[in-house]
Design an enzyme around this catalytic site. Sequence first.
Site, short mmCIF file in Angstrom:
data_model
loop_
_atom_site.label_atom_id
_atom_site.label_comp_id
_atom_site.label_asym_id
_atom_site.label_seq_id
_atom_site.Cartn_x
_atom_site.Cartn_y
_atom_site.Cartn_z
N HIS A 1 0.82 -1.21 0.00
CA HIS A 1 0.00 0.00 0.00
C HIS A 1 0.86 1.26 0.00
O HIS A 1 2.00 1.26 0.48
CB HIS A 1 -0.94 0.02 1.21
CG HIS A 1 -0.24 -0.19 2.51
ND1 HIS A 1 0.06 -1.44 2.99
CD2 HIS A 1 0.22 0.68 3.45
CE1 HIS A 1 0.68 -1.33 4.17
NE2 HIS A 1 0.78 -0.05 4.46
N CYS B 1 -0.43 -2.51 16.91
CA CYS B 1 0.86 -2.86 16.33
C CYS B 1 1.64 -1.57 16.08
O CYS B 1 1.10 -0.47 16.22
CB CYS B 1 0.71 -3.67 15.04
SG CYS B 1 -0.21 -2.84 13.72
#
Length: 658
Positions: A67, A177
């Site tokens: 991405h 995360c």
Amino acid sequence: MKIQDLLRKDVMILDLKATSKEAAIDEMITSLVEHGVVDDFDAFKQGIMNREAQTSTGLGDGIAMPHSKNAAVKEATVLFAKSTAGVDYEALDGQPTYLFFMIAAPDGANDTHLAALAELSKYLLKDGFANQLRQVISADEVIATFNAAEEENKVKEEVRDTSVSDDKPLIVAVTACTTGIAHTYMAEEALIKQGDEMGVTVRVETNGASGVGNRLSADEIARAKGVIIAADKAVEMARFDGKHLLSRPVADGIKKSEELINIILDGKAETYTASADKASSSSDASEKLSLGGAFYKHLMSGVSQMLPFVIGGGIMIALAFLIDNIMGVPKDQLSNLGTYHELSSLFKNIGGVAFNFMLPVLAGYIAYSIAEKPGLVAGFVAGSIAATGLAWGKVPYAAGGETTLSLSGVPSGFLGALVGGFLAGGVILLLKKLLTVLPRSLEGIKSILLYPLLGVFVTGFLMLFINIPMAAINTGLNNFLESLSGSSAVIMGLVLGGMMAIDMGGPFNKAAYVFGTGTLAASVADGGSVVMAAVMAGGMVPPLAVFVATLLFKDKFIQEERNSGLTNIVMGLSFITEGAIPFGAADPARAIPSFIAGSALAGALVGLSGIKLMAPHGGIFVIALTSNPFLYILFVCIGAIVSGILFGALRKSAEHRQ
């Protein structure tokens, strides 16, 4: 966000031909370019590869999500691609990748790509969903698969909304995360799904890149049987005081969700106490830090809080000397340089006040990082003792050298404060363990009275003895640095200058910078520090080298990179080494050695010439505070030109990188 709104049928690739990572990326980007989603192949690929350089977007289980949020993107789009043979995508589990979702978001699309990643993560964790996608043979089937999963989601959400009751165990969880993207939401979905299978309601709060989602309420926390923290970064912990809490890496939330839930249900998780040390009560998010990792973490916590005082106070003191130099000081008054004129005296006094906070703040926040709030007062005291030179025993630097409690006149400086900070943190941790025998009703008095009193008492007396050897080491180090000249200064400058370019803001860079700032306190009054001068010169080189390379080797850089080269002029001149990170991350084998060569050369030349610097930061804006501004600029330019030519010569052309 509805993922089907971004999945364009015309860009899908249902039979990906590539077998290697870069070839697969090229094939997908080509489809985006051909269908008008992306208007600059090179610029968009650079964005994709920069992201891959941080960590692979091959998430494992045969799925990858490359991405980029990029100016070359005209319309937010998710490209779906499927490989029958599998691609060696360097996935986190080391297995071949079969399903790809390339997310392309326009530069001004806010968090479109993050929302798309979050939504995709929830779908891809569903049992059988990935297998269904592997079987599709048309774009319509891809959309239909997502539509069916969406309907199933709605039904499950309705059930979940009505399933929280006293008859069903409730567990609350927080997932996070480091990037706050895919793994955050994959862990969320895994925990919820596993809870459904076990007859347990799991409420999950996500700490993602776009903020906190599904924030846990006080009522939910109070009713929960326990708390699961599946996170690789810090999360808000105080609210879980008194709850059974289990802290693991986010990957365990995805792969070991059943194990985590069972630990909570069986009552095997430790009770979390909000005032307790992070490492002992909630565990570290990435399990146990290594000894070196823990040391670095706590040291950087102190250094980051200390630097504003060093920079503000140090530059104010340096300006005081500059003002007196400009206004003139009689030869018989040179001992008063920096305070001779009233204006310079004001600058030096104000700067001195800020500068004097340096060591207490360093030690205080090292202790705070180790033992949280109770460590602050003991740490500040340890740092102040290191700064004043208070000691007990035969102090070889004191008049008479008798065994007595006195100000030795020789502070233990940066090294003493560093040791004192770790000492204070350790003392508080020990006190916390010893005071666990007290009843819970005295919890308040521990924080208000016992930790501060006993922490200051024990740390203070220990520092009276520790200050003596640390003062000797500090004095010896300062004398050694002052004696550096010729070849020894060249080696010192070469090593420290090179360290500034190894990781451009990472541990090596910070270690060199901290060492440089640590020499300032003892050298500002003598015209500055050669060490600090070499460090700053080395740190200015990499961004300036990027500009040189993009200027001399234009054919090897795409337009976006050449534009970034221009911005690196400002970065380099401002002593912001991090400006070169994108180039180092994209091509580390060629960029980093090139940067190290020029930075080491600049540092060595500064050391050879004995140029001193009185400021801890500022780059070109504090050039007047060097002992030889012209030579200093010349050496930085030489280093930047050498690095720039090396980087440009070694780099592949833009065409060969496609």
